[in-house]
Design a protein around this motif. Structure first.
Motif, PDB file in Angstrom:
ATOM      1  N   LYS A   7     -32.552  26.338 -51.448  1.00 21.39           N
ATOM      2  CA  LYS A   7     -32.074  26.976 -52.681  1.00 21.39           C
ATOM      3  C   LYS A   7     -33.114  26.795 -53.761  1.00 21.39           C
ATOM      4  O   LYS A   7     -33.677  25.716 -53.909  1.00 21.39           O
ATOM      5  CB  LYS A   7     -30.743  26.384 -53.129  1.00 21.39           C
ATOM      6  CG  LYS A   7     -29.649  26.629 -52.127  1.00 21.39           C
ATOM      7  CD  LYS A   7     -28.342  26.122 -52.605  1.00 21.39           C
ATOM      8  CE  LYS A   7     -27.341  26.378 -51.476  1.00 21.39           C
ATOM      9  NZ  LYS A   7     -25.997  26.156 -51.853  1.00 21.39           N
ATOM     10  N   ASN A  60     -31.343  26.196 -45.324  1.00 25.38           N
ATOM     11  CA  ASN A  60     -30.483  26.325 -46.505  1.00 25.38           C
ATOM     12  C   ASN A  60     -31.201  25.967 -47.792  1.00 25.38           C
ATOM     13  O   ASN A  60     -30.720  25.215 -48.627  1.00 25.38           O
ATOM     14  CB  ASN A  60     -29.217  25.462 -46.352  1.00 25.38           C
ATOM     15  CG  ASN A  60     -28.357  25.954 -45.239  1.00 25.38           C
ATOM     16  OD1 ASN A  60     -28.193  27.144 -45.061  1.00 25.38           O
ATOM     17  ND2 ASN A  60     -27.792  25.029 -44.468  1.00 25.38           N
ATOM     18  N   ASP A  86     -38.611  33.819 -45.744  1.00 23.53           N
ATOM     19  CA  ASP A  86     -37.197  33.996 -46.084  1.00 23.53           C
ATOM     20  C   ASP A  86     -36.291  33.489 -44.965  1.00 23.53           C
ATOM     21  O   ASP A  86     -35.281  32.826 -45.219  1.00 23.53           O
ATOM     22  CB  ASP A  86     -36.892  35.466 -46.387  1.00 23.53           C
ATOM     23  CG  ASP A  86     -37.511  35.935 -47.698  1.00 23.53           C
ATOM     24  OD1 ASP A  86     -37.911  35.078 -48.516  1.00 23.53           O
ATOM     25  OD2 ASP A  86     -37.610  37.173 -47.889  1.00 23.53           O
ATOM     26  N   HIS A  87     -36.651  33.778 -43.724  1.00 21.86           N
ATOM     27  CA  HIS A  87     -35.851  33.297 -42.594  1.00 21.86           C
ATOM     28  C   HIS A  87     -35.880  31.775 -42.502  1.00 21.86           C
ATOM     29  O   HIS A  87     -34.863  31.137 -42.211  1.00 21.86           O
ATOM     30  CB  HIS A  87     -36.345  33.911 -41.281  1.00 21.86           C
ATOM     31  CG  HIS A  87     -35.945  35.333 -41.103  1.00 21.86           C
ATOM     32  ND1 HIS A  87     -36.862  36.344 -40.982  1.00 21.86           N
ATOM     33  CD2 HIS A  87     -34.737  35.936 -41.036  1.00 21.86           C
ATOM     34  CE1 HIS A  87     -36.244  37.489 -40.846  1.00 21.86           C
ATOM     35  NE2 HIS A  87     -34.946  37.275 -40.878  1.00 21.86           N
ATOM     36  N   LYS A 103     -36.339  29.731 -44.998  1.00 17.51           N
ATOM     37  CA  LYS A 103     -35.527  29.216 -46.107  1.00 17.51           C
ATOM     38  C   LYS A 103     -34.047  29.266 -45.743  1.00 17.51           C
ATOM     39  O   LYS A 103     -33.300  28.327 -46.010  1.00 17.51           O
ATOM     40  CB  LYS A 103     -35.776  30.026 -47.380  1.00 17.51           C
ATOM     41  CG  LYS A 103     -37.085  29.709 -48.059  1.00 17.51           C
ATOM     42  CD  LYS A 103     -37.252  30.570 -49.302  1.00 17.51           C
ATOM     43  CE  LYS A 103     -38.551  30.282 -50.031  1.00 17.51           C
ATOM     44  NZ  LYS A 103     -38.717  31.137 -51.215  1.00 17.51           N
ATOM     45  N   GLU A 104     -33.618  30.368 -45.135  1.00 16.46           N
ATOM     46  CA  GLU A 104     -32.218  30.489 -44.730  1.00 16.46           C
ATOM     47  C   GLU A 104     -31.877  29.443 -43.675  1.00 16.46           C
ATOM     48  O   GLU A 104     -30.779  28.864 -43.690  1.00 16.46           O
ATOM     49  CB  GLU A 104     -31.949  31.892 -44.169  1.00 16.46           C
ATOM     50  CG  GLU A 104     -31.943  32.983 -45.211  1.00 16.46           C
ATOM     51  CD  GLU A 104     -31.756  34.367 -44.595  1.00 16.46           C
ATOM     52  OE1 GLU A 104     -31.357  34.468 -43.417  1.00 16.46           O
ATOM     53  OE2 GLU A 104     -32.035  35.348 -45.297  1.00 16.46           O
TER      54      GLU A 104
END
Length: 85
Positions: A84, A82, A75-76, A78-79
């Motif tokens: 989506k 960016n 998750d980190h 992916k953030e």
């Protein structure tokens, strides 16, 4: 096989071997000796299964922790890029 499992296995086998050797050298009738061996075997088996259950529980907890940390890391990442869906 991890070190904890090796120690546990060695301890269990040593305990069982020592109990059997002690009973075989005891000056009692065969029936009594066999009953003692069976009783000790049953106790060792029960204790071993209890320890196996504890190890399973601990392993499942660790797997859950690793899974959770992996998901957080993904998750980190992916953030950070960016990402989506």
């Amino acid at each position: 096989m991890n070190n904890g499992m090796k120690v546990f296995t060695g301890f269990s086998l040593g305990l069982l071997a020592g109990a059997v050797a002690g009973l075989l050298y005891a000056p009692e009738k065969g029936d009594k000796t066999r009953k003692k061996i069976k009783k000790q075997y049953d106790k060792t088996y029960k204790d071993s299964m209890k320890k196996v259950d504890e190890l399973k529980t601990n392993l499942n907890k660790e797997i859950d922790n690793v899974s959770s940390r992996s998901k957080e890391t993904i998750d980190h990442l992916k953030e950070a890029v960016n990402y989506k869906n």
